[in-house]
Write an enzyme that holds these catalytic residues in place. Structure first.
Site, PDB file in Angstrom:
ATOM      1  N   GLU A 239       1.948  12.105  -3.532  1.00 50.85           N
ATOM      2  CA  GLU A 239       2.358  11.256  -4.666  1.00 50.85           C
ATOM      3  C   GLU A 239       2.089  11.967  -5.996  1.00 50.85           C
ATOM      4  O   GLU A 239       1.435  11.412  -6.894  1.00 50.85           O
ATOM      5  CB  GLU A 239       1.687   9.872  -4.599  1.00 50.85           C
ATOM      6  CG  GLU A 239       2.147   9.088  -3.389  1.00 50.85           C
ATOM      7  CD  GLU A 239       1.804   7.600  -3.396  1.00 50.85           C
ATOM      8  OE1 GLU A 239       1.071   7.136  -4.282  1.00 50.85           O
ATOM      9  OE2 GLU A 239       2.300   6.888  -2.485  1.00 50.85           O
TER      10      GLU A 239
ATOM     11  N   GLU B 275       4.205   7.494   4.430  1.00 53.67           N
ATOM     12  CA  GLU B 275       3.459   6.259   4.150  1.00 53.67           C
ATOM     13  C   GLU B 275       4.448   5.103   4.183  1.00 53.67           C
ATOM     14  O   GLU B 275       5.420   5.086   3.409  1.00 53.67           O
ATOM     15  CB  GLU B 275       2.762   6.313   2.778  1.00 53.67           C
ATOM     16  CG  GLU B 275       1.551   7.218   2.767  1.00 53.67           C
ATOM     17  CD  GLU B 275       0.739   7.131   1.494  1.00 53.67           C
ATOM     18  OE1 GLU B 275       0.711   6.067   0.858  1.00 53.67           O
ATOM     19  OE2 GLU B 275       0.129   8.162   1.140  1.00 53.67           O
TER      20      GLU B 275
HETATM   21  O1  AHR Z   1      -2.119   4.001   1.493  1.00 50.52           O
HETATM   22  C1  AHR Z   1      -2.763   3.659   0.322  1.00 50.52           C
HETATM   23  C2  AHR Z   1      -2.281   4.467  -0.878  1.00 50.52           C
HETATM   24  O2  AHR Z   1      -0.952   4.170  -1.141  1.00 50.52           O
HETATM   25  C3  AHR Z   1      -2.291   5.961  -0.715  1.00 50.52           C
HETATM   26  O3  AHR Z   1      -3.519   6.523  -0.981  1.00 50.52           O
HETATM   27  C4  AHR Z   1      -1.287   6.406  -1.733  1.00 50.52           C
HETATM   28  O4  AHR Z   1      -0.678   7.611  -1.386  1.00 50.52           O
HETATM   29  C5  AHR Z   1      -0.330   5.243  -1.808  1.00 50.52           C
HETATM   30  O5  AHR Z   1      -0.035   4.885  -3.095  1.00 50.52           O
END
Ligand code: AHR
Length: 525
Positions: free
Chosen positions: A206, A329
């Site tokens: 990110e 994610e």
């Molecule tokens: O999964 C929780 C968080 O969500 C992670 O650390 C981040 O990459 C995302 O914003």
């Protein structure tokens, strides 16, 4: 049974007074919705990578500490500090790949703090997740040991936001080099003679946000620079994943494809399902209305459009589809459980989450020509977890059961299919009643995974199998009487799979009647 029948009749008589009989029965849920599915059983060119069923574990809340790591001296049964009950449960769902150490944590993690004698490792503050002190007792060796114990391929996420090129370069050398070199010798000194295999490395996380607030152009240059020093030692070949878009940031994908192109092997995508779409009031994991159920599933289904549109941009630059879309994610994100630390992201997981998982995995299967890995967030005690722990107690969630049921798709050949689904409408908004995907495994068996998103009505699926005959069928189902049914430490088996037999073969294939709010896997021989 008698009470249910009485309620059903009363419902039809009272609330649907004046409606035609069939419509009234349908409104009361007595009549299944009608859906058709055509599967090209002889077709199929794309393999559903087992890595679509990957997981994510971050130094966040109780995912790593307590969830995985309890330490060698813990009364909780463990192997070299890693809890045995969790390992045994995870082996059953055949976790193919595991991403670590973050997440946002990755871009403040310095791997050298997590090696050597544990009592000498420096502590740090986990600034993203609760501001707790991280003692670094779970580091590279412990993570690699955990991956070996559960049989998963390690996917490291390197630090671009606050780390150096040298740091990332040395981490790869430490893990994978067999040479008489400084980092390989440091690894030997710390007790590991042979190098490990490192199949996946993400270059930052990110980086448009918590990983450095970069522009896509600046990140693309950084990727090129860091990646230059990520070496393939011996016969280890690293699949390099670049940080990709946040949800529908198609400009990010365009820029990365243009400026990085095939220097990367994979490009990530992050998308979370929030029932409200509002980060300040996401909604409860267990107390929700049918409207929230519907909205959550509607938003989960948006994954299809996201993958389609990001893939279309990738196709322009990479028509041969050599760069994988890596959804590293995804999952449902609710308000934390009342009374728990807001920075720990601990939430329950219900039948609704089983449906979120079922429809999302069907989407990934159907896009397996471009999606090459996905990692649900997260494995234990955080967000849409497989496993919840309370000190020495452990339970598995409805989401875990979906992952177990879908193992039949691992490395199978996707069978093209076309679904015509009835609508499931709430408040004027419609989503399909049914979601499906199908594959043929190496032994020739066909597996069909089906979800009925409707919490009120069963769904009849009339399936035509083109090019194959259904001689024998077997099935399993995950369902529950309530939308918010979930497992607890007192009732750990409220939601679990059962045998399914509501199907029959037909001259063209088979029909199956999916209970309301269910996930079904059928095996056709
Ligand atoms: O999964 C929780 C968080 O969500 C992670 O650390 C981040 O990459 C995302 O914003």
């Amino acid at each position: 049974m008698r009470t249910r029948a009485f309620i059903l009749v009363a419902l039809v008589l009272l609330s649907n007074e004046g409606m035609p009989r069939a419509a009234a029965e349908e409104a009361a849920g007595a009549v299944p919705t009608r859906n058709t599915l055509v599967i090209q059983a002889e077709g199929g060119k794309s393999i559903i990578s087992r890595n679509l069923y990957g997981q994510f574990s971050e130094h966040l809340g109780r995912c790593v500490y307590e969830g995985i790591w309890v330490g060698e001296d813990s009364p909780i049964p463990n192997t070299r500090g890693i809890r045995n009950d969790v390992v045994a449960a995870l082996r059953k769902i055949q976790v193919p790949a595991l991403r670590w150490p973050g997440g946002c944590f990755a871009d403040e993690y310095h791997w050298k703090d997590g090696i050597g004698p544990r009592e000498q490792r420096p502590a740090m503050i986990n600034t993203h997740w609760g501001g707790v002190v991280e003692n670094n007792h779970f580091g590279t060796h412990e993570f690699m040991d955990f991956c070996e114990q559960i049989g998963a391929a390690p996917c490291l996420c390197g630090n671009v936001g606050s780390g150096t090129v040298q740091e990332m370069m040395e981490w790869v050398e430490y893990i994978t080099s067999d040479a008489d070199s400084p980092m390989a010798n440091l690894r030997r000194k710390n007790g590991r003679e042979q190098p490990w295999k490192l199949p996946f490395l993400a270059v930052g996380n990110e980086n448009w946000g918590c990983g450095g607030n970069m522009t896509p152009e600046f990140y693309a240059d950084n990727f090129r620079r860091y990646n230059t020093f990520v070496k393939d030692y011996g016969n280890n070949r690293i699949y390099r994943v670049a940080c990709g878009a946040n949800v529908s940031d198609y400009d990010w994908t365009e820029s990365l494809m243009k400026n990085v192109g095939r220097r990367m092997n994979g490009l990530s995508l992050h998308y979370y399902t929030l029932p409200t779409g509002d980060w300040s009031h996401k909604g409860s994991a267990t107390r929700f209305t049918e409207a929230e159920w519907h909205e959550t599933l509607r938003r989960a289904l948006d994954m299809d459009e996201l993958v389609t549109r990001h893939a279309a941009i990738m196709d322009k630059y990479d028509p041969d589809r050599r760069v994988g879309l890596i959804v590293d994610e995804w999952g449902a994100w609710y308000d934390v459980e009342p009374g728990s630390n807001p920075g720990f992201l601990y939430q329950q997981s219900t039948m609704r989450d089983a449906l979120v998982a079922g429809v999302t995995l069907n989407i990934f299967n159907r896009h397996c020509d471009r999606v090459k890995m996905a990692n649900i967030a997260q494995m234990i005690n955080v967000l849409q977890a497989m496993i919840l722990t309370d000190k020495e107690k452990m339970i598995v969630t409805p989401t875990y059961h979906v992952f177990e049921m879908y193992t039949v798709h691992h490395d199978a050949t996707l069978l093209p299919s076309e679904l015509k689904s009835a609508d499931y409408a709430v408040g004027g908004r419609k989503i399909p009643d049914v979601s499906a995907s199908a594959s043929r495994d190496k032994s020739g068996k066909i597996h069909v995974t089906l979800c009925n998103l409707n919490p009120n009505q069963s769904a009849e699926v009339d399936c035509e199998l083109q090019g194959a005959k259904a001689n024998r069928l077997a099935g399993r189902v995950l369902t529950a009487p309530e939308m918010n049914a979930h497992n607890t430490f007192d009732q750990p088996e409220s939601v679990k799979p059962a045998d399914f037999s509501a199907f029959k073969t037909t001259p063209a294939g088979f029909t199956a009647t999916l209970p309301s709010k269910s996930v079904v896997v059928l095996t056709v021989e």
